[in-house]
Motif scaffolding. Sequence first.
Motif, PDB file in Angstrom:
ATOM      1  N   ASP A 189       0.810  -1.226   0.000  1.00 56.76           N
ATOM      2  CA  ASP A 189       0.000   0.000   0.000  1.00 56.76           C
ATOM      3  C   ASP A 189       0.838   1.269   0.000  1.00 56.76           C
ATOM      4  OD1 ASP A 189      -2.519  -1.549   0.412  1.00 56.76           O
ATOM      5  OD2 ASP A 189      -1.465  -2.085   2.257  1.00 56.76           O
ATOM      6  N   TRP A 190       2.003   1.200   0.639  1.00 58.14           N
ATOM      7  CA  TRP A 190       2.893   2.358   0.737  1.00 58.14           C
ATOM      8  C   TRP A 190       4.303   1.948   0.347  1.00 58.14           C
ATOM      9  CZ3 TRP A 190       1.659   7.400   1.980  1.00 58.14           C
ATOM     10  CH2 TRP A 190       0.372   7.627   2.496  1.00 58.14           C
ATOM     11  N   LEU A 191       5.003   2.851  -0.343  1.00 55.43           N
ATOM     12  CA  LEU A 191       6.420   2.680  -0.673  1.00 55.43           C
ATOM     13  C   LEU A 191       7.208   3.782   0.028  1.00 55.43           C
ATOM     14  CD1 LEU A 191       6.601   1.986  -4.513  1.00 55.43           C
ATOM     15  CD2 LEU A 191       7.570   0.545  -2.726  1.00 55.43           C
ATOM     16  N   ALA A 192       8.177   3.403   0.857  1.00 52.87           N
ATOM     17  CA  ALA A 192       9.029   4.389   1.518  1.00 52.87           C
ATOM     18  C   ALA A 192      10.341   4.496   0.757  1.00 52.87           C
ATOM     19  CB  ALA A 192       9.290   3.985   2.965  1.00 52.87           C
ATOM     20  N   LEU A 193      10.696   5.714   0.359  1.00 53.68           N
ATOM     21  CA  LEU A 193      11.924   5.968  -0.385  1.00 53.68           C
ATOM     22  C   LEU A 193      12.987   6.488   0.574  1.00 53.68           C
ATOM     23  CD1 LEU A 193      10.452   7.779  -3.534  1.00 53.68           C
ATOM     24  CD2 LEU A 193      10.680   5.326  -3.097  1.00 53.68           C
ATOM     25  N   SER A 194      14.137   5.802   0.617  1.00 53.52           N
ATOM     26  CA  SER A 194      15.206   6.138   1.556  1.00 53.52           C
ATOM     27  C   SER A 194      16.170   7.170   0.973  1.00 53.52           C
ATOM     28  CB  SER A 194      15.978   4.882   1.946  1.00 53.52           C
ATOM     29  OG  SER A 194      15.158   3.961   2.622  1.00 53.52           O
ATOM     30  N   PHE A 195      16.743   7.970   1.862  1.00 49.17           N
ATOM     31  CA  PHE A 195      17.783   8.952   1.520  1.00 49.17           C
ATOM     32  C   PHE A 195      17.344   9.919   0.412  1.00 49.17           C
ATOM     33  CE2 PHE A 195      20.024   5.136   3.097  1.00 49.17           C
ATOM     34  CZ  PHE A 195      20.516   5.683   4.269  1.00 49.17           C
ATOM     35  N   ARG A 206       7.583   7.667  -7.917  1.00 55.26           N
ATOM     36  CA  ARG A 206       6.171   7.669  -8.297  1.00 55.26           C
ATOM     37  C   ARG A 206       5.990   7.181  -9.733  1.00 55.26           C
ATOM     38  NH1 ARG A 206       2.044   9.799  -5.933  1.00 55.26           N
ATOM     39  NH2 ARG A 206       3.277  11.192  -4.598  1.00 55.26           N
ATOM     40  N   ALA A 207       6.893   7.602 -10.615  1.00 52.22           N
ATOM     41  CA  ALA A 207       6.784   7.180 -12.012  1.00 52.22           C
ATOM     42  C   ALA A 207       6.937   5.667 -12.138  1.00 52.22           C
ATOM     43  CB  ALA A 207       7.849   7.892 -12.850  1.00 52.22           C
ATOM     44  N   ALA A 213       1.022   2.094  -5.565  1.00 50.38           N
ATOM     45  CA  ALA A 213       1.248   2.302  -4.131  1.00 50.38           C
ATOM     46  C   ALA A 213       1.430   3.795  -3.879  1.00 50.38           C
ATOM     47  CB  ALA A 213       2.475   1.523  -3.657  1.00 50.38           C
ATOM     48  N   ALA A 214       1.064   4.235  -2.679  1.00 48.72           N
ATOM     49  CA  ALA A 214       1.304   5.620  -2.287  1.00 48.72           C
ATOM     50  C   ALA A 214       2.780   5.790  -1.942  1.00 48.72           C
ATOM     51  CB  ALA A 214       0.428   5.981  -1.088  1.00 48.72           C
TER      52      ALA A 214
END
Length: 482
Positions: A189-195, A206-207, A213-214
Amino acid sequence: MRRHRNVKIVATLGPASETYEQIRALHEAGADVFRLNMSHGKHEEIAEKHKIIRQIEQDLDSPIAILADLQGPKLRVGGFVNPEGEMLEEGAKFRLDMDSAEGTVERATLPHPEIFKALKPGSSLLVNDGKIRLTVDDCGDDFAECTVVAGGVISSRKGVNVPDVVLPLAALSQKDRKDLEFVCQLGVDWLALSFVQRPEDVEEGRALAKGRAAILAKIEKPAAVDSFDEILAVSDGIMVARGDLGVELPVQNVPPIQKQLVRKCRSAAKPVIVATQMLESMIESPMPTRAEVSDVATAIYEGSDAIMLSAESAAGSYPIEAVTTMDNVAKEIEADPTYTEIIEASRKSSGKTVADGIVAAAREIVETTDVKAICCFTQSGTTAALVARERPRAPIVALTPLVGTARRMCLTWGTNCAITDTVDRFKMAVVSAARAARKMGIAEESDQIIVTAGVPFNVEGTTNILRVAPCEERLIFRTDPE
Protein backbone atom coordinates in the motif's frame (compact mmCIF):
# COMPACT_ATOMS: atom_id res chain seq x y z
CA MET A 1 -10.79 -3.66 14.46
CA ARG A 2 -11.43 -0.35 16.16
CA ARG A 3 -8.58 1.28 18.08
CA HIS A 4 -9.32 3.38 21.15
CA ARG A 5 -6.64 5.89 20.19
CA ASN A 6 -5.97 8.20 17.26
CA VAL A 7 -2.24 7.87 16.58
CA LYS A 8 -1.35 4.82 14.49
CA ILE A 9 1.39 2.25 15.21
CA VAL A 10 3.77 0.94 12.55
CA ALA A 11 5.58 -2.32 13.38
CA THR A 12 8.54 -3.64 11.39
CA LEU A 13 8.54 -7.36 10.65
CA GLY A 14 11.63 -9.55 10.91
CA PRO A 15 12.95 -12.75 12.48
CA ALA A 16 11.07 -12.07 15.72
CA SER A 17 7.77 -11.54 13.90
CA GLU A 18 7.42 -13.70 10.80
CA THR A 19 4.83 -16.37 11.58
CA TYR A 20 1.06 -16.06 11.29
CA GLU A 21 0.68 -16.29 15.07
CA GLN A 22 3.33 -13.63 15.76
CA ILE A 23 2.03 -11.15 13.19
CA ARG A 24 -1.58 -11.62 14.24
CA ALA A 25 -0.61 -11.06 17.87
CA LEU A 26 1.15 -7.81 16.87
CA HIS A 27 -1.95 -6.60 15.04
CA GLU A 28 -4.23 -7.50 17.93
CA ALA A 29 -1.84 -5.75 20.33
CA GLY A 30 -2.14 -2.54 18.32
CA ALA A 31 -0.09 -2.56 15.09
CA ASP A 32 -2.05 -0.81 12.33
CA VAL A 33 0.65 -0.88 9.64
CA PHE A 34 3.34 -3.48 8.96
CA ARG A 35 6.70 -2.39 7.55
CA LEU A 36 8.66 -4.73 5.29
CA ASN A 37 12.32 -3.70 5.36
CA MET A 38 13.72 -4.36 1.89
CA SER A 39 17.28 -4.07 3.24
CA HIS A 40 16.82 -7.53 4.75
CA GLY A 41 15.23 -10.70 3.48
CA LYS A 42 14.85 -12.37 0.12
CA HIS A 43 11.88 -11.77 -2.15
CA GLU A 44 10.38 -15.14 -1.21
CA GLU A 45 10.47 -14.18 2.49
CA ILE A 46 8.90 -10.79 1.78
CA ALA A 47 6.16 -12.47 -0.26
CA GLU A 48 5.43 -14.90 2.55
CA LYS A 49 5.03 -12.09 5.10
CA HIS A 50 2.75 -10.22 2.67
CA LYS A 51 0.61 -13.34 2.24
CA ILE A 52 0.31 -13.80 6.01
CA ILE A 53 -0.74 -10.17 6.57
CA ARG A 54 -3.45 -10.43 3.92
CA GLN A 55 -4.69 -13.66 5.51
CA ILE A 56 -4.90 -12.00 8.92
CA GLU A 57 -6.71 -9.06 7.34
CA GLN A 58 -9.29 -11.47 5.92
CA ASP A 59 -9.61 -13.53 9.10
CA LEU A 60 -10.19 -10.47 11.31
CA ASP A 61 -12.14 -8.41 8.74
CA SER A 62 -9.75 -5.55 9.49
CA PRO A 63 -7.94 -3.50 6.81
CA ILE A 64 -4.17 -3.52 7.32
CA ALA A 65 -1.64 -1.31 5.54
CA ILE A 66 1.66 -2.74 4.29
CA LEU A 67 4.64 -0.39 3.95
CA ALA A 68 7.61 -1.54 1.86
CA ASP A 69 10.74 0.39 2.85
CA LEU A 70 13.33 0.47 0.06
CA GLN A 71 17.00 0.32 1.05
CA GLY A 72 18.18 3.32 -0.94
CA PRO A 73 21.74 4.09 -2.06
CA LYS A 74 23.69 2.89 0.97
CA LEU A 75 27.29 4.14 1.01
CA ARG A 76 29.95 1.96 2.63
CA VAL A 77 33.73 1.62 2.87
CA GLY A 78 35.41 -1.53 1.54
CA GLY A 79 37.01 -4.40 3.43
CA PHE A 80 40.00 -4.31 5.80
CA VAL A 81 43.03 -6.57 6.12
CA ASN A 82 42.41 -6.85 9.85
CA PRO A 83 38.96 -8.40 10.36
CA GLU A 84 38.70 -6.55 13.68
CA GLY A 85 39.27 -3.23 11.91
CA GLU A 86 41.70 -0.43 12.72
CA MET A 87 41.77 2.24 15.42
CA LEU A 88 41.86 5.75 13.95
CA GLU A 89 43.40 8.21 16.39
CA GLU A 90 42.28 11.83 16.59
CA GLY A 91 44.57 14.04 14.50
CA ALA A 92 45.83 11.19 12.31
CA LYS A 93 45.79 11.33 8.52
CA PHE A 94 43.53 8.92 6.63
CA ARG A 95 42.98 8.44 2.92
CA LEU A 96 39.87 7.25 1.10
CA ASP A 97 40.26 6.21 -2.52
CA MET A 98 39.02 3.94 -5.32
CA ASP A 99 41.86 1.40 -4.98
CA SER A 100 40.31 -2.04 -4.39
CA ALA A 101 43.10 -3.15 -2.01
CA GLU A 102 41.90 -3.96 1.49
CA GLY A 103 42.04 -1.19 4.06
CA THR A 104 44.73 -0.43 6.64
CA VAL A 105 45.20 2.11 9.43
CA GLU A 106 46.27 4.60 6.73
CA ARG A 107 43.63 4.16 4.01
CA ALA A 108 40.42 2.43 2.91
CA THR A 109 38.44 1.83 -0.25
CA LEU A 110 35.41 4.03 -0.86
CA PRO A 111 33.87 2.61 -4.07
CA HIS A 112 31.60 5.58 -4.73
CA PRO A 113 32.99 8.01 -7.34
CA GLU A 114 29.93 10.23 -6.88
CA ILE A 115 31.14 11.07 -3.37
CA PHE A 116 34.56 12.18 -4.54
CA LYS A 117 33.00 14.36 -7.25
CA ALA A 118 30.88 16.16 -4.64
CA LEU A 119 33.58 16.66 -1.99
CA LYS A 120 35.61 19.79 -1.46
CA PRO A 121 38.26 20.78 1.11
CA GLY A 122 36.56 21.29 4.46
CA SER A 123 33.77 18.75 3.80
CA SER A 124 32.94 16.29 6.58
CA LEU A 125 32.72 12.52 6.25
CA LEU A 126 31.02 10.44 8.94
CA VAL A 127 31.74 6.71 9.31
CA ASN A 128 29.98 4.02 11.34
CA ASP A 129 26.86 6.01 12.27
CA GLY A 130 28.88 9.13 12.95
CA LYS A 131 31.20 7.55 15.52
CA ILE A 132 34.17 8.53 13.33
CA ARG A 133 34.39 12.02 11.83
CA LEU A 134 36.83 12.98 9.08
CA THR A 135 37.54 16.39 7.57
CA VAL A 136 38.65 16.57 3.94
CA ASP A 137 42.01 18.33 3.42
CA ASP A 138 42.47 17.60 -0.27
CA CYS A 139 40.44 15.67 -2.81
CA GLY A 140 40.13 14.67 -6.45
CA ASP A 141 37.94 12.51 -8.67
CA ASP A 142 39.14 9.31 -7.01
CA PHE A 143 40.59 10.20 -3.59
CA ALA A 144 40.19 12.26 -0.44
CA GLU A 145 42.99 13.03 1.99
CA CYS A 146 41.45 13.50 5.41
CA THR A 147 42.23 14.34 9.03
CA VAL A 148 40.60 12.34 11.80
CA VAL A 149 38.56 14.78 13.93
CA ALA A 150 36.81 12.12 16.06
CA GLY A 151 38.53 8.76 16.24
CA GLY A 152 37.33 5.21 16.69
CA VAL A 153 37.46 1.74 15.19
CA ILE A 154 36.82 1.54 11.46
CA SER A 155 36.11 -1.89 9.98
CA SER A 156 34.75 -3.57 6.86
CA ARG A 157 31.56 -2.36 5.21
CA LYS A 158 30.79 0.44 7.67
CA GLY A 159 28.37 3.10 6.43
CA VAL A 160 29.49 6.52 5.28
CA ASN A 161 27.49 9.75 5.56
CA VAL A 162 28.29 13.01 3.78
CA PRO A 163 26.21 15.60 5.65
CA ASP A 164 27.14 18.91 4.05
CA VAL A 165 26.86 18.21 0.32
CA VAL A 166 24.07 17.09 -2.00
CA LEU A 167 25.35 13.89 -3.58
CA PRO A 168 24.72 13.30 -7.30
CA LEU A 169 23.25 9.90 -6.51
CA ALA A 170 20.40 8.17 -8.26
CA ALA A 171 17.48 8.10 -5.84
CA LEU A 172 16.93 4.42 -6.54
CA SER A 173 19.66 1.81 -6.92
CA GLN A 174 19.27 -1.17 -9.23
CA LYS A 175 18.29 -3.23 -6.20
CA ASP A 176 15.67 -0.62 -5.26
CA ARG A 177 14.18 -0.73 -8.75
CA LYS A 178 13.87 -4.51 -8.66
CA ASP A 179 12.45 -4.42 -5.15
CA LEU A 180 9.99 -1.66 -6.09
CA GLU A 181 8.58 -3.61 -9.01
CA PHE A 182 8.39 -6.78 -6.93
CA VAL A 183 6.46 -5.25 -4.01
CA CYS A 184 4.16 -3.29 -6.34
CA GLN A 185 3.24 -6.53 -8.05
CA LEU A 186 2.67 -8.10 -4.63
CA GLY A 187 0.26 -5.30 -3.76
CA VAL A 188 1.78 -3.21 -0.96
CA ASP A 189 0.00 0.00 0.00
CA TRP A 190 2.89 2.36 0.74
CA LEU A 191 6.42 2.68 -0.67
CA ALA A 192 9.03 4.39 1.52
CA LEU A 193 11.92 5.97 -0.38
CA SER A 194 15.21 6.14 1.56
CA PHE A 195 17.78 8.95 1.52
CA VAL A 196 15.58 11.33 -0.45
CA GLN A 197 17.45 14.57 -1.21
CA ARG A 198 15.23 16.43 -3.67
CA PRO A 199 11.64 16.34 -5.01
CA GLU A 200 12.86 14.71 -8.22
CA ASP A 201 13.77 11.63 -6.17
CA VAL A 202 10.13 11.24 -5.13
CA GLU A 203 8.87 11.84 -8.65
CA GLU A 204 11.15 9.09 -9.95
CA GLY A 205 9.72 6.62 -7.46
CA ARG A 206 6.17 7.67 -8.30
CA ALA A 207 6.78 7.18 -12.01
CA LEU A 208 8.02 3.63 -11.39
CA ALA A 209 5.15 2.80 -9.02
CA LYS A 210 2.56 3.84 -11.64
CA GLY A 211 -0.15 4.44 -9.06
CA ARG A 212 0.13 0.97 -7.54
CA ALA A 213 1.25 2.30 -4.13
CA ALA A 214 1.30 5.62 -2.29
CA ILE A 215 4.73 7.24 -1.99
CA LEU A 216 6.26 8.12 1.37
CA ALA A 217 9.50 10.14 1.51
CA LYS A 218 11.94 9.42 4.33
CA ILE A 219 13.58 12.57 5.67
CA GLU A 220 17.02 11.52 6.87
CA LYS A 221 19.43 13.94 5.15
CA PRO A 222 20.04 17.66 5.69
CA ALA A 223 19.39 18.25 1.97
CA ALA A 224 15.89 16.80 2.44
CA VAL A 225 15.24 19.17 5.35
CA ASP A 226 16.36 22.11 3.23
CA SER A 227 14.03 21.05 0.37
CA PHE A 228 11.24 19.77 2.58
CA ASP A 229 8.41 21.95 1.29
CA GLU A 230 9.06 20.83 -2.29
CA ILE A 231 9.42 17.18 -1.24
CA LEU A 232 6.19 17.31 0.78
CA ALA A 233 4.31 18.74 -2.20
CA VAL A 234 5.07 15.69 -4.37
CA SER A 235 4.79 13.03 -1.62
CA ASP A 236 1.74 11.21 -0.26
CA GLY A 237 3.29 10.94 3.20
CA ILE A 238 6.48 11.54 5.18
CA MET A 239 8.67 9.59 7.59
CA VAL A 240 10.89 11.56 9.96
CA ALA A 241 13.72 9.00 10.07
CA ARG A 242 15.73 10.29 13.00
CA GLY A 243 18.54 7.70 12.76
CA ASP A 244 20.58 9.02 9.85
CA LEU A 245 19.20 12.51 10.41
CA GLY A 246 20.74 12.49 13.87
CA VAL A 247 24.06 11.31 12.41
CA GLU A 248 24.29 14.00 9.75
CA LEU A 249 23.01 16.87 11.89
CA PRO A 250 23.93 17.96 15.43
CA VAL A 251 21.69 15.92 17.72
CA GLN A 252 20.23 19.05 19.30
CA ASN A 253 18.85 20.07 15.90
CA VAL A 254 16.69 16.97 15.49
CA PRO A 255 13.85 17.71 18.00
CA PRO A 256 12.92 21.13 16.55
CA ILE A 257 13.18 19.74 13.01
CA GLN A 258 10.86 16.89 13.98
CA LYS A 259 8.31 19.33 15.39
CA GLN A 260 8.47 21.58 12.32
CA LEU A 261 8.09 18.71 9.85
CA VAL A 262 5.16 17.18 11.73
CA ARG A 263 3.30 20.51 11.71
CA LYS A 264 3.91 21.04 8.01
CA CYS A 265 2.61 17.54 7.22
CA ARG A 266 -0.52 18.14 9.26
CA SER A 267 -1.12 21.47 7.50
CA ALA A 268 -0.82 19.67 4.16
CA ALA A 269 -3.18 16.87 5.33
CA LYS A 270 -0.54 14.23 4.63
CA PRO A 271 0.33 11.47 7.14
CA VAL A 272 3.65 11.65 8.96
CA ILE A 273 5.47 8.86 10.80
CA VAL A 274 8.02 9.56 13.55
CA ALA A 275 10.56 6.73 13.54
CA THR A 276 13.84 5.33 14.91
CA GLN A 277 14.91 4.34 18.43
CA MET A 278 11.53 5.02 20.00
CA LEU A 279 11.65 2.07 22.41
CA GLU A 280 15.11 0.74 21.58
CA SER A 281 15.85 -0.68 25.02
CA MET A 282 12.90 -3.06 24.53
CA ILE A 283 14.98 -4.99 22.01
CA GLU A 284 16.47 -6.68 25.07
CA SER A 285 14.29 -5.55 27.97
CA PRO A 286 10.57 -6.08 28.65
CA MET A 287 10.38 -2.54 30.04
CA PRO A 288 11.28 0.72 28.27
CA THR A 289 13.22 3.56 29.84
CA ARG A 290 11.37 6.63 31.09
CA ALA A 291 13.15 8.71 28.47
CA GLU A 292 11.86 6.45 25.68
CA VAL A 293 8.30 6.71 26.96
CA SER A 294 8.68 10.49 27.01
CA ASP A 295 9.99 10.40 23.43
CA VAL A 296 6.93 8.45 22.27
CA ALA A 297 4.68 10.83 24.20
CA THR A 298 6.33 13.86 22.59
CA ALA A 299 5.62 12.54 19.09
CA ILE A 300 1.98 12.01 20.06
CA TYR A 301 1.64 15.46 21.66
CA GLU A 302 3.06 16.96 18.46
CA GLY A 303 0.18 15.45 16.48
CA SER A 304 2.05 12.76 14.53
CA ASP A 305 -0.14 10.44 12.51
CA ALA A 306 1.96 7.39 13.38
CA ILE A 307 4.85 6.20 15.52
CA MET A 308 7.10 3.35 14.43
CA LEU A 309 8.93 0.38 15.89
CA SER A 310 11.99 -0.95 14.03
CA ALA A 311 14.25 -3.59 15.59
CA GLU A 312 11.99 -3.64 18.67
CA SER A 313 9.35 -5.62 16.74
CA ALA A 314 11.57 -7.07 13.98
CA ALA A 315 14.42 -8.65 15.93
CA GLY A 316 13.84 -7.92 19.61
CA SER A 317 13.00 -10.32 22.39
CA TYR A 318 9.76 -8.54 23.30
CA PRO A 319 7.91 -7.50 20.11
CA ILE A 320 4.39 -7.88 21.52
CA GLU A 321 5.32 -6.00 24.67
CA ALA A 322 6.81 -3.17 22.59
CA VAL A 323 3.58 -2.72 20.60
CA THR A 324 1.50 -2.99 23.78
CA THR A 325 3.65 -0.33 25.44
CA MET A 326 3.16 2.05 22.51
CA ASP A 327 -0.58 1.38 22.56
CA ASN A 328 -0.82 2.04 26.30
CA VAL A 329 1.26 5.23 26.11
CA ALA A 330 -0.88 6.52 23.24
CA LYS A 331 -4.14 5.89 25.11
CA GLU A 332 -2.84 7.61 28.24
CA ILE A 333 -1.52 10.67 26.38
CA GLU A 334 -4.70 11.12 24.34
CA ALA A 335 -6.80 10.94 27.53
CA ASP A 336 -4.82 13.87 28.96
CA PRO A 337 -6.78 17.17 28.68
CA THR A 338 -3.46 18.87 27.91
CA TYR A 339 -3.20 16.77 24.74
CA THR A 340 -6.47 18.17 23.41
CA GLU A 341 -5.39 21.71 24.31
CA ILE A 342 -2.05 21.33 22.50
CA ILE A 343 -3.57 19.73 19.40
CA GLU A 344 -6.32 22.33 19.10
CA ALA A 345 -3.98 25.25 19.79
CA SER A 346 -1.73 24.10 16.94
CA ARG A 347 -4.58 23.93 14.43
CA LYS A 348 -4.26 26.28 11.48
CA SER A 349 -6.95 27.13 8.97
CA SER A 350 -5.88 25.61 5.68
CA GLY A 351 -7.31 25.74 2.20
CA LYS A 352 -10.19 27.58 0.64
CA THR A 353 -12.09 24.78 -1.09
CA VAL A 354 -15.62 23.58 -0.41
CA ALA A 355 -14.18 20.36 1.03
CA ASP A 356 -12.04 22.37 3.46
CA GLY A 357 -15.14 24.22 4.63
CA ILE A 358 -17.16 21.01 4.99
CA VAL A 359 -14.60 19.28 7.21
CA ALA A 360 -14.02 22.41 9.32
CA ALA A 361 -17.79 22.69 9.87
CA ALA A 362 -17.96 19.01 10.83
CA ARG A 363 -15.26 19.52 13.45
CA GLU A 364 -17.01 22.58 14.88
CA ILE A 365 -20.30 20.68 15.15
CA VAL A 366 -18.53 17.88 17.03
CA GLU A 367 -17.08 20.41 19.48
CA THR A 368 -20.45 21.98 20.29
CA THR A 369 -22.81 18.97 20.23
CA ASP A 370 -22.94 15.35 21.28
CA VAL A 371 -22.42 13.96 17.79
CA LYS A 372 -20.58 10.64 18.10
CA ALA A 373 -18.62 10.38 14.83
CA ILE A 374 -17.69 12.06 11.57
CA CYS A 375 -18.38 9.60 8.76
CA CYS A 376 -16.94 10.46 5.36
CA PHE A 377 -17.29 8.73 2.03
CA THR A 378 -14.08 8.86 0.06
CA GLN A 379 -12.64 7.43 -3.14
CA SER A 380 -9.00 8.41 -2.77
CA GLY A 381 -8.80 9.01 0.98
CA THR A 382 -8.40 12.78 0.57
CA THR A 383 -11.59 13.69 2.44
CA ALA A 384 -10.63 11.49 5.39
CA ALA A 385 -7.19 13.12 5.42
CA LEU A 386 -8.79 16.58 5.49
CA VAL A 387 -11.01 15.55 8.41
CA ALA A 388 -7.97 14.12 10.21
CA ARG A 389 -6.10 17.40 9.70
CA GLU A 390 -8.76 19.05 11.87
CA ARG A 391 -7.98 16.56 14.68
CA PRO A 392 -11.66 16.37 15.75
CA ARG A 393 -12.72 15.20 19.20
CA ALA A 394 -14.99 12.51 17.75
CA PRO A 395 -13.83 9.36 15.92
CA ILE A 396 -13.49 9.46 12.13
CA VAL A 397 -15.16 6.70 10.13
CA ALA A 398 -13.87 6.58 6.57
CA LEU A 399 -16.07 4.62 4.18
CA THR A 400 -14.89 3.55 0.75
CA PRO A 401 -15.70 0.84 -1.79
CA LEU A 402 -11.99 0.59 -2.64
CA VAL A 403 -9.93 -1.88 -0.60
CA GLY A 404 -6.67 -0.14 -1.50
CA THR A 405 -7.94 3.19 -0.22
CA ALA A 406 -9.09 1.64 3.06
CA ARG A 407 -5.67 0.08 3.57
CA ARG A 408 -3.75 3.27 2.84
CA MET A 409 -5.92 5.21 5.31
CA CYS A 410 -4.70 2.92 8.11
CA LEU A 411 -1.77 5.35 8.35
CA THR A 412 -3.98 8.43 8.84
CA TRP A 413 -4.60 9.84 12.33
CA GLY A 414 -7.85 8.86 14.00
CA THR A 415 -9.29 7.11 10.96
CA ASN A 416 -11.37 3.94 11.32
CA CYS A 417 -11.71 2.37 7.89
CA ALA A 418 -14.74 0.50 6.58
CA ILE A 419 -15.17 -1.07 3.15
CA THR A 420 -18.70 -0.50 1.83
CA ASP A 421 -20.69 -1.19 -1.29
CA THR A 422 -20.73 1.50 -3.94
CA VAL A 423 -23.54 3.99 -3.26
CA ASP A 424 -25.22 6.32 -5.72
CA ARG A 425 -27.65 8.17 -3.44
CA PHE A 426 -26.98 10.21 -0.32
CA LYS A 427 -29.72 8.35 1.56
CA MET A 428 -27.81 5.11 1.01
CA ALA A 429 -24.61 6.81 2.16
CA VAL A 430 -26.25 7.84 5.43
CA VAL A 431 -27.55 4.32 6.04
CA SER A 432 -24.14 2.79 5.32
CA ALA A 433 -22.45 5.27 7.64
CA ALA A 434 -24.90 4.58 10.46
CA ARG A 435 -24.39 0.83 10.11
CA ALA A 436 -20.60 1.19 10.14
CA ALA A 437 -20.65 3.43 13.24
CA ARG A 438 -22.89 0.98 15.08
CA LYS A 439 -20.82 -2.04 14.03
CA MET A 440 -17.62 -0.38 15.29
CA GLY A 441 -19.26 0.40 18.62
CA ILE A 442 -18.77 4.12 18.09
CA ALA A 443 -22.47 5.00 18.16
CA GLU A 444 -25.81 3.50 19.15
CA GLU A 445 -29.18 3.87 17.45
CA SER A 446 -30.15 6.74 19.75
CA ASP A 447 -27.04 8.74 18.78
CA GLN A 448 -26.33 11.16 15.97
CA ILE A 449 -23.48 11.13 13.46
CA ILE A 450 -22.16 13.53 10.83
CA VAL A 451 -22.07 12.24 7.27
CA THR A 452 -20.04 13.96 4.55
CA ALA A 453 -20.03 12.94 0.90
CA GLY A 454 -19.82 14.32 -2.59
CA VAL A 455 -22.36 14.53 -5.38
CA PRO A 456 -21.96 13.16 -7.95
CA PHE A 457 -20.92 10.01 -6.07
CA ASN A 458 -17.78 7.96 -6.76
CA VAL A 459 -15.87 10.95 -8.17
CA GLU A 460 -12.70 12.18 -6.46
CA GLY A 461 -12.63 15.70 -5.05
CA THR A 462 -16.37 16.38 -4.92
CA THR A 463 -17.04 16.56 -1.15
CA ASN A 464 -19.90 19.06 -0.93
CA ILE A 465 -22.54 17.70 1.49
CA LEU A 466 -22.71 17.58 5.28
CA ARG A 467 -25.62 16.16 7.22
CA VAL A 468 -26.22 15.46 10.90
CA ALA A 469 -28.18 12.21 10.87
CA PRO A 470 -29.71 9.87 13.45
CA CYS A 471 -27.85 6.59 13.73
CA GLU A 472 -31.11 4.65 13.60
CA GLU A 473 -31.75 5.83 10.05
CA ARG A 474 -32.18 2.98 7.59
CA LEU A 475 -33.43 2.09 4.18
CA ILE A 476 -36.13 -0.54 3.93
CA PHE A 477 -35.42 -3.03 1.18
CA ARG A 478 -37.27 -6.26 0.62
CA THR A 479 -34.02 -8.09 1.22
CA ASP A 480 -32.98 -5.90 4.16
CA PRO A 481 -33.36 -7.84 7.44
CA GLU A 482 -33.64 -4.53 9.33
